[in-house]
Write an enzyme that holds these catalytic residues in place. Sequence first.
Site, PDB file in Angstrom:
ATOM      1  CB  VAL A  98      -0.975  -0.005   1.199  1.00 44.83           C
ATOM      2  CG1 VAL A  98      -0.251   0.184   2.535  1.00 44.83           C
ATOM      3  CG2 VAL A  98      -2.044   1.061   1.019  1.00 44.83           C
ATOM      4  CG  ASP A 170      -7.999  -5.361   5.429  1.00 46.41           C
ATOM      5  OD1 ASP A 170      -7.263  -6.368   5.517  1.00 46.41           O
ATOM      6  OD2 ASP A 170      -8.430  -4.943   4.332  1.00 46.41           O
ATOM      7  N   GLY A 312      -5.247  -6.352   0.680  1.00 48.16           N
ATOM      8  CA  GLY A 312      -5.795  -5.572   1.788  1.00 48.16           C
ATOM      9  C   GLY A 312      -5.011  -4.289   1.965  1.00 48.16           C
ATOM     10  CD  GLU A 313      -0.697  -4.073   3.349  1.00 47.03           C
ATOM     11  OE1 GLU A 313      -0.236  -3.294   2.476  1.00 47.03           O
ATOM     12  OE2 GLU A 313      -0.038  -5.030   3.808  1.00 47.03           O
ATOM     13  N   GLY A 314      -5.963  -1.428   2.113  1.00 44.59           N
ATOM     14  CA  GLY A 314      -6.495  -0.315   1.329  1.00 44.59           C
ATOM     15  C   GLY A 314      -5.914  -0.237  -0.058  1.00 44.59           C
TER      16      GLY A 314
END
Length: 348
Positions: A98, A170, A312-314
């Site tokens: 990210v 997340d 994930g992680e945006g």
Amino acid sequence: MESTDFFSHVPDLSAAARAKAWKVQSQLTKPPGSLGRLEEIGAWMASVQDAVPPRAIKKPRVVVFAGDHGIAARGVSNFDPIVSIQTFDNIAEGGAGVCALAATHGVEIRLVDISLDRESTDPHHVRRSSGAIDVEDAMSEDELAAALNAGIDIANEEIDGGADILIPGDLGIGNTTIAAALIGAYTRTEPVKVTGRGSGIDDATWKPKVAAVRDAMFRARPFGRDPFKVLAAIGSPDIATMAAFMAQAASRRIPVILDGAIVTAAGLWANRLAPGASSFWIAGHRSPEPAHGYALRELELTPILDLGMRLGEGSGAVEALPHIRAAVNIFHHMATFADAGVNTAFHS
């Protein structure tokens, strides 16, 4: 607890701004509808902001909500729970996926430790890890209230600091198991259908993961769609905080880009906490997690991208941001037929 204890009324999108945006776009130098989904996104942004042209996106912000999960002890992931903390530190040092995507698209990242399994100095930390949701509640009612208030506070801090579009991310080993249970419980979908491969697990690991999702959904069944009872029973503090963050953004007319299954699971229950909040969200991408598709259909959201991303992680939402920026910039940089002196008489 009641939703009114936490959230004010979510405003309606501006129908007048949406109609005006479509009218403006019909006067730009292009055949009607030729920019496809970008035109829809532009009209949506106008209705969110109640402004035509919609204001350019100047300060996008990713907030990554980190937490550990007791269910990880069931061996539902390829990774040991300690990896949550290691990943948190990697993002903080700028070495995560990210981080690379955010740097590419000019986005700042904020990390919040909601429930990692360590002593924390983060003022929004709720507890260490969460209960194993197949046999016990994820958190107490008081801890749920603390998580919801943390999400509201974080949203307000970001918006008051000038953020004009928000991206929740997340982080936490075992969180696709929780997302599958939350989505399965909401949509009343069988555990075997909502349980995906998460970190890339094989069949031997997938089977106990399905069992964990099944048992969690069974525990939540008596609560129906009560967001407080379900989140406390089979959610997690980080996901509850994320849900409140998204609901509060909507109440303040700030658009949110949804990421993958975990964020969208939070969104399902956020829309119960603050009815109508989902109208202020757009789905950035579709992940391979099967639960994600069920949640998107329930929220009636069509993802911008489908790149097979499941980090994930945006990260998927960050990668969708340039398309939203482009949809807004069309209003600011395209000439009208009148300005360009273009003949508007189209012929078949």
